[in-house]
Scaffold this active site. Structure first.
Site, PDB file in Angstrom:
ATOM      1  N   CYS A 164      42.468  66.340  -1.735  1.00 33.66           N
ATOM      2  CA  CYS A 164      42.494  67.342  -2.801  1.00 33.66           C
ATOM      3  C   CYS A 164      43.898  67.869  -3.105  1.00 33.66           C
ATOM      4  O   CYS A 164      44.089  68.628  -4.060  1.00 33.66           O
ATOM      5  CB  CYS A 164      41.583  68.501  -2.432  1.00 33.66           C
ATOM      6  SG  CYS A 164      40.037  67.958  -1.693  1.00 33.66           S
ATOM      7  N   HIS A 304      43.789  77.412  -4.819  1.00 31.18           N
ATOM      8  CA  HIS A 304      42.977  76.212  -4.597  1.00 31.18           C
ATOM      9  C   HIS A 304      41.507  76.579  -4.822  1.00 31.18           C
ATOM     10  O   HIS A 304      40.765  75.795  -5.410  1.00 31.18           O
ATOM     11  CB  HIS A 304      43.216  75.668  -3.191  1.00 31.18           C
ATOM     12  CG  HIS A 304      42.562  74.361  -2.920  1.00 31.18           C
ATOM     13  ND1 HIS A 304      42.778  73.242  -3.699  1.00 31.18           N
ATOM     14  CD2 HIS A 304      41.672  73.978  -1.961  1.00 31.18           C
ATOM     15  CE1 HIS A 304      42.070  72.234  -3.228  1.00 31.18           C
ATOM     16  NE2 HIS A 304      41.388  72.652  -2.183  1.00 31.18           N
ATOM     17  N   GLU A 315      42.456  80.876   2.407  1.00 26.66           N
ATOM     18  CA  GLU A 315      43.496  80.998   1.387  1.00 26.66           C
ATOM     19  C   GLU A 315      43.858  82.464   1.144  1.00 26.66           C
ATOM     20  O   GLU A 315      45.031  82.812   0.968  1.00 26.66           O
ATOM     21  CB  GLU A 315      43.069  80.340   0.081  1.00 26.66           C
ATOM     22  CG  GLU A 315      44.188  80.325  -0.964  1.00 26.66           C
ATOM     23  CD  GLU A 315      43.907  79.444  -2.156  1.00 26.66           C
ATOM     24  OE1 GLU A 315      44.840  79.211  -2.956  1.00 26.66           O
ATOM     25  OE2 GLU A 315      42.756  78.978  -2.313  1.00 26.66           O
ATOM     26  N   LYS A 336      38.749  76.299 -10.611  1.00 24.37           N
ATOM     27  CA  LYS A 336      37.579  75.518 -10.194  1.00 24.37           C
ATOM     28  C   LYS A 336      36.264  76.225 -10.495  1.00 24.37           C
ATOM     29  O   LYS A 336      35.209  75.586 -10.486  1.00 24.37           O
ATOM     30  CB  LYS A 336      37.677  75.175  -8.710  1.00 24.37           C
ATOM     31  CG  LYS A 336      38.777  74.174  -8.372  1.00 24.37           C
ATOM     32  CD  LYS A 336      38.818  73.845  -6.890  1.00 24.37           C
ATOM     33  CE  LYS A 336      39.946  72.890  -6.547  1.00 24.37           C
ATOM     34  NZ  LYS A 336      41.283  73.520  -6.646  1.00 24.37           N
ATOM     35  N   HIS A 341      35.765  70.942  -8.848  1.00 22.40           N
ATOM     36  CA  HIS A 341      36.861  70.434  -8.009  1.00 22.40           C
ATOM     37  C   HIS A 341      37.128  68.979  -8.376  1.00 22.40           C
ATOM     38  O   HIS A 341      36.311  68.099  -8.100  1.00 22.40           O
ATOM     39  CB  HIS A 341      36.478  70.563  -6.538  1.00 22.40           C
ATOM     40  CG  HIS A 341      37.605  70.322  -5.595  1.00 22.40           C
ATOM     41  ND1 HIS A 341      38.818  69.770  -5.984  1.00 22.40           N
ATOM     42  CD2 HIS A 341      37.733  70.555  -4.256  1.00 22.40           C
ATOM     43  CE1 HIS A 341      39.613  69.673  -4.942  1.00 22.40           C
ATOM     44  NE2 HIS A 341      38.982  70.143  -3.882  1.00 22.40           N
ATOM     45  N   PHE A 400      41.301  67.806   2.367  1.00 22.52           N
ATOM     46  CA  PHE A 400      40.674  67.312   3.595  1.00 22.52           C
ATOM     47  C   PHE A 400      41.731  66.580   4.406  1.00 22.52           C
ATOM     48  O   PHE A 400      42.554  65.833   3.863  1.00 22.52           O
ATOM     49  CB  PHE A 400      39.552  66.320   3.263  1.00 22.52           C
ATOM     50  CG  PHE A 400      38.229  66.960   2.912  1.00 22.52           C
ATOM     51  CD1 PHE A 400      38.082  68.336   2.806  1.00 22.52           C
ATOM     52  CD2 PHE A 400      37.113  66.168   2.691  1.00 22.52           C
ATOM     53  CE1 PHE A 400      36.860  68.913   2.478  1.00 22.52           C
ATOM     54  CE2 PHE A 400      35.880  66.728   2.367  1.00 22.52           C
ATOM     55  CZ  PHE A 400      35.747  68.098   2.259  1.00 22.52           C
TER      56      PHE A 400
END
Length: 412
Positions: A164, A304, A315, A336, A341, A400
């Protein structure tokens, strides 16, 4: 050490909110959701039946039909967004500048649709019927390679794969290539087309996706107490980066200046973020240090913000680590919530939103933030866009594997 300055001159996007930057930006500011029932395949037996799909995309509008049939959708999206970005920048890659023009476009997963189709062919018809184009259509570097072939870019050419964080890392490394003097122009970003049976089944089995099938527009809920995972999306976000004097010499319109790039690893878990947000904080601080910019000049953070239970808290903690008490005064938004995403394309598309926020002084909202998580207690611009001066903004992407990236742009 003197660094060459790098500016953003062109934007191109294929997104769940529209297949142009203008449509994407207008709908993002309006707080519209691009999430709906999956239509790419029959998902009726799946636990997750929703996604943020690209709609009404015809590759023949951007690519010669004979060529487009030889490309996986992730490559088609990347080529289309590149064509838009070059047109937006008013840039033609002539023989004179071709060797100083590079491409850095990544994909988190690559041609998974092609993989599924050819695997079915193998099982049903045998190995001799597998397409000779299978591997070139599948591999993650093929968007970067194809863009270079179509547009004649003979400079540095790479594809980064960091899940990502892919799009963000591609833009950051392209920035550094120009700073180092290895190119004057870079086409950079990410592209993804992974709304397929196997990918949805895999993400669903990992319990990563929202199961809010009954109300798709409300499914992506970053920082909300009722969030239950991310909504998978698809598309491409491509930007044109240029050395500042090169851009000025040709009379280019400049959206913003890219001034800082930070990257780090959590070294913690294959899917979960480090609980205290240490890695994310390090990436943000590195971007600030790279730009020699004090933290109090940052007026916005494009988060994010995936709507995963652990990710949003990590975050939030990371932002507090970097900005201290001032974290509560910085508008933090989560694109998002509207586009889902986009995996490897997320960093590219969200960087475009960040650049437009700096250029226009308009911060898109975070939608579906109806019941704020007490652990997520910052200003997430709930519900409605906000007009305000933005001197500089950070754009975060975390992948990830524990990959973290942060990009810092400022107004010109």
């Amino acid at each position: 050490m003197h660094h060459r300055r790098v500016v953003v001159t062109g934007l191109g996007a294929i997104t769940p909110l529209g297949n142009s930057v203008q449509e994407f930006w207008e709908r993002l500011l309006a707080g519209q959701s691009g999430v709906g029932p999956i239509t790419h395949f029959d998902a009726s037996e799946y636990p997750v039946r929703i996604a943020a799909e690209v709609k009404n995309f015809n590759p023949d509008d951007f690519i010669d039909p004979k060529e487009s049939r030889r490309m996986d959708p992730f490559v088609q999206y990347g080529v289309a967004a590149t064509k838009m970005a070059l047109a937006d920048a008013g840039l033609e890659i002539t023989e004179e500048i071709s060797s100083r023009t590079g491409v850095l476009i990544g994909s988190g997963i690559g041609g998974v649709k092609t993989w599924e189709e050819q695997h079915k062919t193998l099982l049903e018809k045998g190995p001799r019927r597998v397409s000779p184009l299978f591997i070139p259509m599948l591999i993650c570097d093929m968007a970067a390679g194809t863009v270079a072939i179509i547009f004649g870019a003979k400079g540095p050419n790479m594809a980064i794969v960091t899940a990502c964080a892919t799009g963000s890392h591609c833009i950051g490394e392209a920035f550094k290539i120009i700073q180092r003097g290895q190119a004057d122009v870079m086409i950079a970003g990410g592209t993804e087309a992974s709304i397929t049976p196997t990918a949805i089944a895999g993400f669903a089995s990992a319990k990563a996706l929202s199961c809010r099938n009954e109300n798709p527009p409300a499914a992506s809920r970053p920082f909300d107490a009722d969030r239950d995972g991310f909504v998978i999306g698809e598309g491409a976000g491509i930007v044109i980066l240029e050395e500042m004097e090169f851009a000025k010499k040709r009379g280019a319109r400049i959206y913003a200046e890219l001034v800082g790039y930070g990257l780090s690893a959590d070294a913690y878990h294959i899917t979960q973020p480090a609980p205290g947000g240490e890695g994310a904080a390090k990436a943000m601080q590195m971007a600030l240090d790279d730009a020699s910019m004090p933290a109090d000049e940052v007026d916005h953070i494009n988060s994010h913000g995936t709507a995963t239970p652990l990710g949003d808290v990590a975050e939030t903690l990371a932002i507090k680590r970097v900005f201290g008490e001032r974290a509560y005064k910085i508008p933090v938004t989560a694109n998002k919530s509207m586009i889902g995403h986009l995996l490897g394309a997320a960093g590219g598309v969200e960087f475009i939103a960040t650049v437009l926020t700096v250029a226009h002084g308009a911060i898109p909202p975070t939608i579906n933030l109806d019941n704020p998580d007490p652990e997520c207690d910052l200003d997430y611009v709930p519900g409605e866009a906000r007009c305000t001066r933005v001197r500089a903004a950070l754009c975060n992407s975390f992948g990830f594997g524990g990959h973290n990236s942060s990009l810092l742009v400022k107004a010109v």
